[in-house]
Design a protein around this motif. Structure first.
Motif, mmCIF file in Angstrom:
data_model
loop_
_atom_site.group_PDB
_atom_site.id
_atom_site.type_symbol
_atom_site.label_atom_id
_atom_site.label_comp_id
_atom_site.label_asym_id
_atom_site.label_seq_id
_atom_site.Cartn_x
_atom_site.Cartn_y
_atom_site.Cartn_z
ATOM 1 N N VAL A 1 6.024 110.044 -17.613
ATOM 2 C CA VAL A 1 6.341 110.528 -18.960
ATOM 3 C C VAL A 1 7.246 111.780 -18.939
ATOM 4 O O VAL A 1 7.966 112.059 -19.896
ATOM 5 N N LYS A 2 7.284 112.483 -17.817
ATOM 6 C CA LYS A 2 8.100 113.711 -17.710
ATOM 7 C C LYS A 2 9.573 113.410 -17.440
ATOM 8 O O LYS A 2 10.413 114.290 -17.521
ATOM 9 N N ARG A 3 9.873 112.170 -17.061
ATOM 10 C CA ARG A 3 11.260 111.758 -16.773
ATOM 11 C C ARG A 3 11.954 112.706 -15.782
ATOM 12 O O ARG A 3 13.038 113.252 -16.052
ATOM 13 N N LEU B 1 12.056 123.012 -8.824
ATOM 14 C CA LEU B 1 11.077 122.064 -9.353
ATOM 15 C C LEU B 1 9.682 122.487 -8.907
ATOM 16 O O LEU B 1 9.433 122.616 -7.698
ATOM 17 N N ILE B 2 8.808 122.700 -9.874
ATOM 18 C CA ILE B 2 7.438 123.078 -9.531
ATOM 19 C C ILE B 2 6.488 122.008 -10.038
ATOM 20 O O ILE B 2 6.564 121.592 -11.194
ATOM 21 N N GLY B 3 5.594 121.570 -9.152
ATOM 22 C CA GLY B 3 4.626 120.537 -9.509
ATOM 23 C C GLY B 3 4.641 119.430 -8.478
ATOM 24 O O GLY B 3 5.401 119.482 -7.504
ATOM 25 N N ASP B 4 3.812 118.456 -8.723
ATOM 26 C CA ASP B 4 3.759 117.312 -7.820
ATOM 27 C C ASP B 4 3.143 116.135 -8.572
ATOM 28 O O ASP B 4 2.499 116.349 -9.597
ATOM 29 N N GLY B 5 3.355 114.946 -8.070
ATOM 30 C CA GLY B 5 2.802 113.780 -8.748
ATOM 31 C C GLY B 5 3.532 112.527 -8.340
ATOM 32 O O GLY B 5 4.378 112.549 -7.431
ATOM 33 N N PRO B 6 3.232 111.443 -9.021
ATOM 34 C CA PRO B 6 3.710 110.117 -8.574
ATOM 35 C C PRO B 6 5.231 109.945 -8.542
ATOM 36 O O PRO B 6 5.716 109.063 -7.847
ATOM 37 N N GLU B 7 5.984 110.747 -9.270
ATOM 38 C CA GLU B 7 7.442 110.552 -9.327
ATOM 39 C C GLU B 7 8.211 111.366 -8.280
ATOM 40 O O GLU B 7 9.434 111.367 -8.274
ATOM 41 N N ARG B 8 7.470 112.085 -7.415
ATOM 42 C CA ARG B 8 8.162 112.981 -6.474
ATOM 43 C C ARG B 8 9.119 112.228 -5.541
ATOM 44 O O ARG B 8 10.289 112.620 -5.387
ATOM 45 N N GLU C 1 9.594 111.940 -22.093
ATOM 46 C CA GLU C 1 9.569 110.781 -22.998
ATOM 47 C C GLU C 1 8.959 111.228 -24.333
ATOM 48 O O GLU C 1 9.462 110.939 -25.400
ATOM 49 N N TYR C 2 7.862 111.943 -24.236
ATOM 50 C CA TYR C 2 7.233 112.607 -25.382
ATOM 51 C C TYR C 2 6.288 113.668 -24.835
ATOM 52 O O TYR C 2 5.880 113.604 -23.679
ATOM 53 N N GLU C 3 5.971 114.641 -25.660
ATOM 54 C CA GLU C 3 4.947 115.631 -25.339
ATOM 55 C C GLU C 3 4.175 115.860 -26.621
ATOM 56 O O GLU C 3 4.783 116.096 -27.665
ATOM 57 N N SER C 4 2.872 115.833 -26.543
ATOM 58 C CA SER C 4 2.131 116.156 -27.763
ATOM 59 C C SER C 4 2.393 117.608 -28.134
ATOM 60 O O SER C 4 2.423 117.969 -29.297
ATOM 61 N N VAL D 1 15.733 111.357 -26.259
ATOM 62 C CA VAL D 1 15.146 110.982 -24.959
ATOM 63 C C VAL D 1 16.148 110.120 -24.184
ATOM 64 O O VAL D 1 16.731 109.185 -24.741
ATOM 65 N N GLY D 2 16.376 110.471 -22.942
ATOM 66 C CA GLY D 2 17.243 109.681 -22.073
ATOM 67 C C GLY D 2 18.727 110.007 -22.205
ATOM 68 O O GLY D 2 19.551 109.459 -21.473
#
Ligand code: GMT
Length: 382
Positions: A214-216, A237-244, A284-287, A325-326
């Motif tokens: 969702v962070k694109r 870039l700070i963070g980690d997750g499935p898109e790395r 993509e979106y953020e609440s 978006v995009g």
């Protein structure tokens, strides 16, 4: 009802935004003298940083691992823990952050404890509605938990509309925005040496997230590659997750690897915001988008996507720019407009800081939640 409340806060411990907001809220409430009982699978990570509060307690939810069982039943263990803590600590209420499973666990505990009246306040954060809660496997229970909560809040108007649309509720939902510690996220206050990351003529573009689809993140890299072709710049870039992995691959193929720092998960992120020239958030979106607010509070203009809660945080043309978006080209153009114009950047930086301090202060938002708690305990409509 005494002035001091005993509140159980159920939240996720990890790096997700809902856990951050829940933990920071708990710290604010404890600072104001309330007794806060965090109920979570692990110690919430922002509790591990810094100050000690005598009003904060932590209760670990112990799940069960047994070969014959198909899962660990975290939601049920959470409900059991809530029930027990409510009795042992004579809680006034449970504040459940994230509908699945915390609100469901809370309502279950409420029913178990009857006729004792345990009040449950539920805060919906975003993906608990847009992704998880609306999935057929959870939909009926999520709806039941929302309808049986004594009060429900969302972190933006956008999420309130989404929740109403998805669940067709008759129940009123109150919007209480996310907040930021404006003392921690302050312009220019950094223990980070800017020169470690960029030469004086290079601009620093920052992105912080959990690297979920969702962070694109691929858009972050693509936007930055356009910027990097036109001007001297670095990307942090700070963070980690499935898109790395996908992002690493794209950075290599777009030839920006030597200008990109993948720093992984960091705890003292305020130091990076303070050296950034621009925050890039093409979700993509953020609440809501806590990271965008942290940037504004740090005096960093934000370039983000429009159409979701981000439009309630970032004022288009005032504290940054919004694009569809995009729209990689559009996002890059907006970013370069700011990076190339020192005066515009300074005006936006000031406007962002002003907006964070006037509209999203931790103490103000804490008091909004306290008003909801008190209304619920007095049997009024929040
Ligand atoms: O961003 C995520 O996927 C994590 C998620 C969470 O629940 O931990 O964040 C959501 O809650 C945050 C705190 O209220 C919001 O600031 C984020 O915008 C929201 N994420 C999304 O809506 C994608």
């Amino acid at each position: 009802m005494s002035g001091i409340l005993r509140i159980g806060i159920a939240c996720f411990a990890g790096y997700g935004g809902s856990g951050v907001v829940a933990t920071e809220l708990g710290r604010e409430l404890a600072r104001a003298g309330h007794k806060i009982h965090f109920i979570s699978g692990q110690v919430p990570f922002r509790l591990l940083q810094g100050e000690f509060f005598e009003n904060i307690y932590y209760h670990e939810v112990e799940t069960l691992t047994y070969d014959a069982l198909p899962a660990q039943f975290y939601g049920l263990a959470m409900s059991s823990k809530m029930t027990q803590i409510a009795i042992d600590e004579d809680l006034d209420l449970i504040h459940a952050h994230y509908a699945v499973p915390h609100a469901i666990s809370g309502i279950l505990a409420k029913q178990v404890l009857m006729p004792k009246d345990l009040r449950v306040v539920t805060t919906l954060h975003g993906t608990d509605i847009t992704l998880v809660g609306r999935a057929p496997s959870f939909f009926p229970l999520t709806k039941w938990a929302i309808e049986h909560s004594d009060a429900v809040t969302t972190v933006s108007k956008w999420l309130r509309t989404e929740t109403d649309r998805e669940f067709g509720l008759t129940k009123p939902i109150q919007v209480i925005y996310n907040f930021v510690d404006t003392n921690r996220f302050t312009p220019g206050h950094s223990r980070c040496h800017r020169e470690h990351f960029a030469r004086p003529e290079e601009k620093i573009v920052l992105h912080v997230s959990n690297f979920r689809p969702v962070k694109r993140l691929h858009d972050v890299i693509a936007v930055f590659s356009i910027i990097a072709r036109k001007m001297p710049a670095k990307l942090i870039l700070i963070g980690d997750g499935p898109e790395r992995e996908r992002a690493l691959e794209l950075a290599r193929s777009l030839d920006v690897m030597n200008r990109t720092y993948f720093l992984g998960r960091q705890t003292n992120i305020e130091n990076y915001y303070a050296i950034a020239d621009l925050f890039l958030f093409p979700s993509e979106y953020e609440s809501f988008g806590v990271a965008a607010l942290e940037a504004l509070s740090s005096g960093v203009p934000v370039v983000a996507t429009r159409g979701s809660g981000l439009s309630e945080v970032v004022e288009d043309g005032v504290t940054g720019f919004l694009a569809p978006v995009g729209d990689v080209e559009g996002l890059a153009r907006s970013a370069m407009t700011i990076l190339n114009d020192h005066e515009l950047s300074a005006v936006m930086s000031e406007a962002g800081r002003r907006r964070a301090t006037c509209c999203f202060r931790a103490e103000t938002i804490r008091d909004h939640y306290l008003a909801v708690y008190r209304a619920v305990l007095e049997g009024r409509k929040p």
